[in-house]
Write a protein that holds these residues in place. Sequence first.
Motif, PDB file in Angstrom:
ATOM      1  N   GLU A 438      10.173  16.672   0.857  1.00 42.63           N
ATOM      2  CA  GLU A 438       9.899  15.023   0.949  1.00 42.63           C
ATOM      3  C   GLU A 438       8.565  15.134  -0.055  1.00 42.63           C
ATOM      4  O   GLU A 438       7.644  15.776   0.290  1.00 42.63           O
ATOM      5  CB  GLU A 438       9.473  14.446   2.514  1.00 42.63           C
ATOM      6  N   PHE A 439       8.683  14.194  -0.785  1.00 39.46           N
ATOM      7  CA  PHE A 439       7.609  13.824  -1.622  1.00 39.46           C
ATOM      8  C   PHE A 439       6.872  12.702  -1.492  1.00 39.46           C
ATOM      9  O   PHE A 439       7.822  11.677  -1.592  1.00 39.46           O
ATOM     10  CB  PHE A 439       7.715  14.117  -3.360  1.00 39.46           C
ATOM     11  N   ASN A 440       5.652  12.523  -1.485  1.00 39.57           N
ATOM     12  CA  ASN A 440       4.872  11.124  -1.263  1.00 39.57           C
ATOM     13  C   ASN A 440       3.724  11.135  -2.424  1.00 39.57           C
ATOM     14  O   ASN A 440       2.996  12.094  -2.484  1.00 39.57           O
ATOM     15  CB  ASN A 440       4.367  11.180   0.135  1.00 39.57           C
ATOM     16  N   TYR A 441       3.804  10.027  -2.712  1.00 34.81           N
ATOM     17  CA  TYR A 441       2.398   9.690  -3.636  1.00 34.81           C
ATOM     18  C   TYR A 441       2.039   8.323  -3.180  1.00 34.81           C
ATOM     19  O   TYR A 441       2.700   7.276  -3.029  1.00 34.81           O
ATOM     20  CB  TYR A 441       2.911   9.414  -5.147  1.00 34.81           C
ATOM     21  N   TYR A 442       0.678   8.206  -2.995  1.00 37.35           N
ATOM     22  CA  TYR A 442       0.085   6.713  -2.295  1.00 37.35           C
ATOM     23  C   TYR A 442      -1.263   6.533  -2.660  1.00 37.35           C
ATOM     24  O   TYR A 442      -1.902   7.464  -2.965  1.00 37.35           O
ATOM     25  CB  TYR A 442       0.096   7.168  -0.732  1.00 37.35           C
ATOM     26  N   ILE A 443      -1.259   5.421  -3.318  1.00 34.29           N
ATOM     27  CA  ILE A 443      -2.719   5.001  -3.451  1.00 34.29           C
ATOM     28  C   ILE A 443      -3.104   4.111  -2.577  1.00 34.29           C
ATOM     29  O   ILE A 443      -2.703   2.999  -2.292  1.00 34.29           O
ATOM     30  CB  ILE A 443      -2.454   4.108  -5.010  1.00 34.29           C
ATOM     31  N   ASP A 444      -4.420   4.666  -2.029  1.00 32.42           N
ATOM     32  CA  ASP A 444      -4.760   3.881  -0.669  1.00 32.42           C
ATOM     33  C   ASP A 444      -5.796   2.930  -1.074  1.00 32.42           C
ATOM     34  O   ASP A 444      -6.886   3.186  -1.572  1.00 32.42           O
ATOM     35  CB  ASP A 444      -5.474   4.892   0.113  1.00 32.42           C
ATOM     36  N   LYS A 445      -5.523   1.656  -0.988  1.00 33.38           N
ATOM     37  CA  LYS A 445      -6.657   0.321  -1.379  1.00 33.38           C
ATOM     38  C   LYS A 445      -7.120  -0.022  -0.015  1.00 33.38           C
ATOM     39  O   LYS A 445      -7.641  -1.302  -0.133  1.00 33.38           O
ATOM     40  CB  LYS A 445      -5.677  -0.633  -1.846  1.00 33.38           C
ATOM     41  N   GLY A 446      -6.925   0.625   1.225  1.00 30.25           N
ATOM     42  CA  GLY A 446      -7.659   0.355   2.087  1.00 30.25           C
ATOM     43  C   GLY A 446      -7.174  -0.950   2.828  1.00 30.25           C
ATOM     44  O   GLY A 446      -5.910  -1.129   3.104  1.00 30.25           O
ATOM     45  N   PHE A 447      -7.945  -2.055   2.810  1.00 24.08           N
ATOM     46  CA  PHE A 447      -7.425  -3.407   3.552  1.00 24.08           C
ATOM     47  C   PHE A 447      -6.585  -3.963   2.447  1.00 24.08           C
ATOM     48  O   PHE A 447      -5.793  -5.105   2.924  1.00 24.08           O
ATOM     49  CB  PHE A 447      -8.401  -4.327   3.739  1.00 24.08           C
ATOM     50  N   TYR A 448      -6.500  -3.781   1.233  1.00 21.59           N
ATOM     51  CA  TYR A 448      -5.618  -4.434   0.337  1.00 21.59           C
ATOM     52  C   TYR A 448      -4.427  -3.605   0.254  1.00 21.59           C
ATOM     53  O   TYR A 448      -4.252  -2.851   0.893  1.00 21.59           O
ATOM     54  CB  TYR A 448      -6.491  -4.456  -1.011  1.00 21.59           C
ATOM     55  N   TRP A 449      -3.308  -4.218  -0.818  1.00 17.17           N
ATOM     56  CA  TRP A 449      -2.211  -3.833  -1.015  1.00 17.17           C
ATOM     57  C   TRP A 449      -2.223  -2.392  -1.624  1.00 17.17           C
ATOM     58  O   TRP A 449      -2.672  -2.118  -2.686  1.00 17.17           O
ATOM     59  CB  TRP A 449      -1.235  -4.688  -1.638  1.00 17.17           C
ATOM     60  N   SER A 450      -1.481  -1.322  -0.747  1.00 16.63           N
ATOM     61  CA  SER A 450      -1.567  -0.107  -1.337  1.00 16.63           C
ATOM     62  C   SER A 450       0.079   0.148  -1.905  1.00 16.63           C
ATOM     63  O   SER A 450       0.716  -0.405  -1.517  1.00 16.63           O
ATOM     64  CB  SER A 450      -1.692   0.979  -0.230  1.00 16.63           C
ATOM     65  N   VAL A 451       0.093   1.032  -2.732  1.00 16.69           N
ATOM     66  CA  VAL A 451       1.274   1.461  -3.513  1.00 16.69           C
ATOM     67  C   VAL A 451       1.660   2.804  -3.014  1.00 16.69           C
ATOM     68  O   VAL A 451       0.789   3.858  -2.898  1.00 16.69           O
ATOM     69  CB  VAL A 451       0.966   1.352  -4.801  1.00 16.69           C
ATOM     70  N   GLY A 452       3.067   2.920  -2.783  1.00 16.10           N
ATOM     71  CA  GLY A 452       3.548   4.333  -2.355  1.00 16.10           C
ATOM     72  C   GLY A 452       4.768   4.509  -3.072  1.00 16.10           C
ATOM     73  O   GLY A 452       5.675   3.532  -3.320  1.00 16.10           O
ATOM     74  N   LEU A 453       5.093   5.805  -3.343  1.00 15.27           N
ATOM     75  CA  LEU A 453       6.414   6.309  -3.698  1.00 15.27           C
ATOM     76  C   LEU A 453       6.884   7.570  -2.879  1.00 15.27           C
ATOM     77  O   LEU A 453       6.175   8.402  -2.372  1.00 15.27           O
ATOM     78  CB  LEU A 453       6.163   7.159  -5.166  1.00 15.27           C
ATOM     79  N   ARG A 454       7.947   7.497  -2.769  1.00 18.70           N
ATOM     80  CA  ARG A 454       8.191   8.497  -1.658  1.00 18.70           C
ATOM     81  C   ARG A 454      10.007   9.061  -2.209  1.00 18.70           C
ATOM     82  O   ARG A 454      10.705   8.166  -2.520  1.00 18.70           O
ATOM     83  CB  ARG A 454       8.638   7.917  -0.199  1.00 18.70           C
TER      84      ARG A 454
END
Length: 733
Positions: A438-454
């Motif tokens: 499993e590969f995950n890439y996650y841009i954590d924006k906290g309370f805002y919209w975060s972006v993820g790839l899986r």
Amino acid sequence: MALFCSFFALAQKEEPKVGLVLSGGGAKGLAHIGVLKVLEEAGVEIDYIGGTSMGAIVGGLYAAGYTAQQLDSIFHEINFNILIQDELPRSAKTFYEKRDAEKYALTLPFDDFNISFPSAFSKGQNVYNLMSKLTLHLKEKRDFSSMPIPFFAVATDVETGEEVILDSGYLPQAISASAAIPSFFSPVMVGDRLLADGGVVNNYPVEELRRRGADIVIGVDVQDSLVGRENLKSAFEILTQISNFRTIKDMRGKIEKTDVYIDPDITSYDVISFEKGSEIIQAGEVAARKKMEELKRIAALQNGNPTVRKPIPAVDSLFISDVRIEGNTSYPRAYILGKLRLQYPETVAYEDLNFGINNLSATQNFNRINYQILPLDNGFVLVLQLEENPNKTLLRLGAHYDDLYKSAALVNLTRKSLFETNDVASLDVALGDNFRYEFNYYIDKGFYWSVGLRSRFNSFDKGVSFNFAQENAGLQGIGVNMLQVDYRDITNQIYLETLFWEVFSLGLGLEHKNLKIISETLVAPSPEEPESGVFDKSNYYSGFGYLKLDNFDNKYFPNEGWFFEGDFHWLLLSSGLRDDFSPFSIAKGKTEYVFSPTTRISTRISSEAGFRIGDRKNNIFDFFLGGYGNDFINNFVPFYGYDFISLSGDSFIKAKLEVDYEIFRKNHLILSANFANVSNELFTSGNWLSMPKYSGYAVGYGLETFLGPVELKYSFSPEVKENLWFISIGFWF
């Protein structure tokens, strides 16, 4: 006689200054509280306190104005396992961080592909948080001599080995530095010096009290004594013994400089015996009472009435007028504020402020989060002093066994700040009977919209009954009872995720799924039957959305909380084997509630349902019930009483009741019952309202270990009259 003469000489003075020295000793330092109770009872007024390590914690709080009884109550309410281990509540972690924390048994820094080890067992963040809350009433006091009782703590400069006297600054920081036991707690940066446990250089600072004008010194010694070889069985015990050589030797001279020497009988306890805190406090009280006559003579030398110490009220809320952030070279202010979830200027519950600090700590992006809450106008300014974690690459390891995937070793490589400061890339590879990744890439924006790839590859093989396969694939009789099915799934997702109301996660995304489901039991493909033995070999494209709530206090053995997960997939396109594909949708949801009627018993009530909307030709996406486990993919649903993939239909409804009795710490006896209806068009036909057609029961034993839960379950169903055993070892992945 010498002590009597000393008292007689001091009686000629207007009023002698009485100093109190409290040594370090870990959990043994709780005996200081018992001594303080007796000092108050005897009427002794303390004019100066000096402490090291645990002596600095107890002495600092007493100097800050707390009564001995308050300290007793505070330390009885503390869960020292959580305090020492820096254990954060699950609610402080994002859903991404929860998955990480509940998957790996070991995490090691791996920068430049070199394995290193953490500087300590714990960062000491929870100790700092507690001291910060308990000393908030001191407000702007930076000089410890202006506290209700003047105070100093002893720490050690890690770089030079020098003794450092901390008598000014921010009290929680000073206390944390003095108590930073090497290997237990990370050193603390105070100014430009890296400080650790003062017991390394001076565990009983009686000389410093004398230099500060103490005429009479009362000392409490809770240091370890040397032990025999039969008690030197671990590396920690041997290191402790070696460390004690110097301190025990030094005490010979220090006792002579102490007027009233109190040495509690705590030889049967060690530095981490916090669970026996009541006994240790009592031992301190017993030892001090043996000196009651001497203490009363000291009180008689002090002029005036003893000061009445008023209980310090608890802090419930603060008006935060500003937030200042220092030390954040990599992580932007917006990211930090997003994690704190702090709006200002406004009144903030202290519980919410602590929750925000925990959120920031849960990212593991900071070695320590020092903060000060300082008066500003009519409110407070929160000053964050961050120590960023220089380790950006992590090697994580885990292991697991269960009846479906069999044995697997998990190797993970995680890289933080790969492209952006607040992103994380993670690759899991499970090596064993069934290869997975499993590969995950996650841009954590906290309370805002975060972006993820899986991206995920999942595979297993399982024997299913021929009747079951015939129902789900239209096969003709071939003279076998069981078919061995090889199930392979490749899923790729891109999604957006946000948090709201602090506990919900909402996500929207696009998904590609490649399914290959074949049976090696069937005859190999031939020119006449090219797809013989193939249940599915297709690509599917869909849009999806989900809503999650998870505030369980523990994923595997919760005592309280709610869990909800709703998922909707709209399958739009297909290519491959399914040339007759028509769009359809799948909706499913699960809700669980856990409560604890007693401290040892917890009850879990859950319900789960799923159904399909639209075209019904493709039954590969039906719901398949049976077996036991967590984190199943697609529409596989665990169900006691039946083996994996025993029941199926395009819709189902399920209920479960579970009672967990913690027979002793981390050992669980679990009784379970589940009921379900499973069929095609269950909800449109109204059959979901009928009595459950399927039922199953289980008795299980669970043990919490550093590898994860170890579980053994005996399961049966009155319908099939078959006994099943399920085994699970380690965190699920």
